[in-house]
Design an enzyme around this catalytic site. Structure first.
Site, PDB file in Angstrom:
ATOM      1  N   CYS A 115      37.058  27.675  46.968  1.00  0.00           N
ATOM      2  CA  CYS A 115      35.859  28.347  46.467  1.00  0.00           C
ATOM      3  C   CYS A 115      35.276  27.649  45.240  1.00  0.00           C
ATOM      4  CB  CYS A 115      36.156  29.805  46.156  1.00  0.00           C
ATOM      5  SG  CYS A 115      37.643  30.069  45.165  1.00  0.00           S
ATOM      6  N   HIS A 150      32.803  33.103  40.285  1.00  0.00           N
ATOM      7  CA  HIS A 150      33.381  32.012  39.507  1.00  0.00           C
ATOM      8  C   HIS A 150      32.301  31.341  38.671  1.00  0.00           C
ATOM      9  CE1 HIS A 150      37.011  32.668  41.553  1.00  0.00           C
ATOM     10  NE2 HIS A 150      37.087  31.594  42.317  1.00  0.00           N
TER      11      HIS A 150
END
Length: 334
Positions: free
Chosen positions: A132, A239
């Site tokens: 990711c 994130h």
């Protein structure tokens, strides 16, 4: 035109649920099979306008079922066991685990960056979905590489607990109530942990090494100078990454902004006068990669700093895999 058949492996997990949400949002009209462990098998899930009974993942569930694509998000061990079984049955596996990412015969794909690698699925019948944190980073790097060339990249990440799965999410939820952690080695509530995945003999964590190796593979730059420090922060979703980039060629800042603004899948949020910059709370449940705080690094020739944010469960996992599936269908229909 052929009607395709898509299986979702790990259909009841955090990423599996997001697979279903993204597929519904993008209205990918196909036949669907939902697969999970024996613990979830038999449950009923309403998806794409109908009820689906979750079936157990086993050695025979792909054979003779006419499945074209299987979206896997059930862990590396499961993928190592079942992805080859699915591929042998003629299924193209899009795998979300780390099991196949660095296999030289398996393409590692972010469609905005290296869609031309997708036909390599014919090697093993498997396409790997990157980590990711790597996915959002290379979407930001690609237009800069195309325009000016990459010389060196330094990653510093601020990663949400959902990147550690439901157990990480629960650690933060319960930690806010004063409950001791079960997933992380220390409390994550009110804390930051410079420790994602296991430590390697070279002093890096596995997450850091993944970002280094995957960036080189996806970008097709095996000698690129890359380093990373990855940190878990007390954020549920999204994130964030500080990326320091040294480019090969000189640039004007307006050229940098133009390259980023014109790239598919990127949204530039950069207006310091109005406190506009990417935030994980705004990126949650969206698909783009957001970049901002874009500025020249005066400490090095041809240097740039930027701030990069994305929803790690959507673009960082489910959406990227669904985009690969869409690209496969387009390829087969062409």
């Amino acid at each position: 035109m052929k009607r395709y058949h898509i299986a979702i492996v790990g259909a009841t997990g955090m990423v599996g649920r997001t697979f279903r949400k993204v597929l519904e949002e993008r209205q990918i009209d196909a036949d669907y099979t939902l697969l999970a462990s024996a613990r979830s098998a038999g449950s009923v899930i309403h998806f794409m306008g109908k009820d689906h009974i979750v079936q157990v993942l086993n050695e025979t569930c792909f054979e003779g079922k006419g499945i074209d694509i299987a979206l896997f998000s059930a862990g590396g061990g499961t993928s190592l066991t079942y992805a080859p079984i699915a591929a042998a049955a003629g299924v193209v596996v899009v795998d979300n685990s780390s099991a196949w990412r660095m296999d030289p015969a398996v393409p590692l794909v972010v469609p905005e960056v290296n869609a031309d690698a997708i036909p390599q699925y014919k090697n093993k019948g498997i396409i790997a979905n990157p980590n990711c944190s790597t996915i959002q980073a290379v979407v930001a790097l690609k237009p800069l590489h195309d325009a000016f060339g990459l010389k060196r990249v330094i990653y510093s990440t601020y990663q949400a607990v959902s990147g550690a799965g439901q157990a990480g999410f629960t650690d933060l939820e319960e930690g806010l109530k004063g409950v001791a952690p079960k997933k992380f080695p220390y409390p994550i509530a009110g804390n930051v942990l410079p420790h994602i995945d296991v430590f390697l003999p070279n002093g890096y964590t596995k997450e850091e090494q993944k970002m280094i190796d995957e960036t080189r593979k996806i970008m097709g730059l095996p000698e690129l100078a890359v380093t990373a420090t990855t940190v878990r922060v007390p954020v549920f979703h999204g994130h964030s990454e500080s990326i320091n980039i040294e480019l090969e060629r000189p640039f004007e800042m307006e050229q940098v902004f133009d390259a980023l603004r014109s790239f598919e899948g990127l949204v530039v949020e950069d207006d310091p006068d109005n406190n506009l910059y990417p935030l994980p709370i705004r990126a949650e449940d969206t698909d783009p990669v957001y970049v901002g705080r874009i500025r020249r690094d005066f400490s090095v020739e041809n240097g740039i700093n930027l701030w990069c944010v994305a929803d790690n469960i959507r673009k960082g996992a489910a959406t990227n895999a669904v985009q690969i599936a869409e690209a496969l269908i387009k390829l087969w229909n062409s």
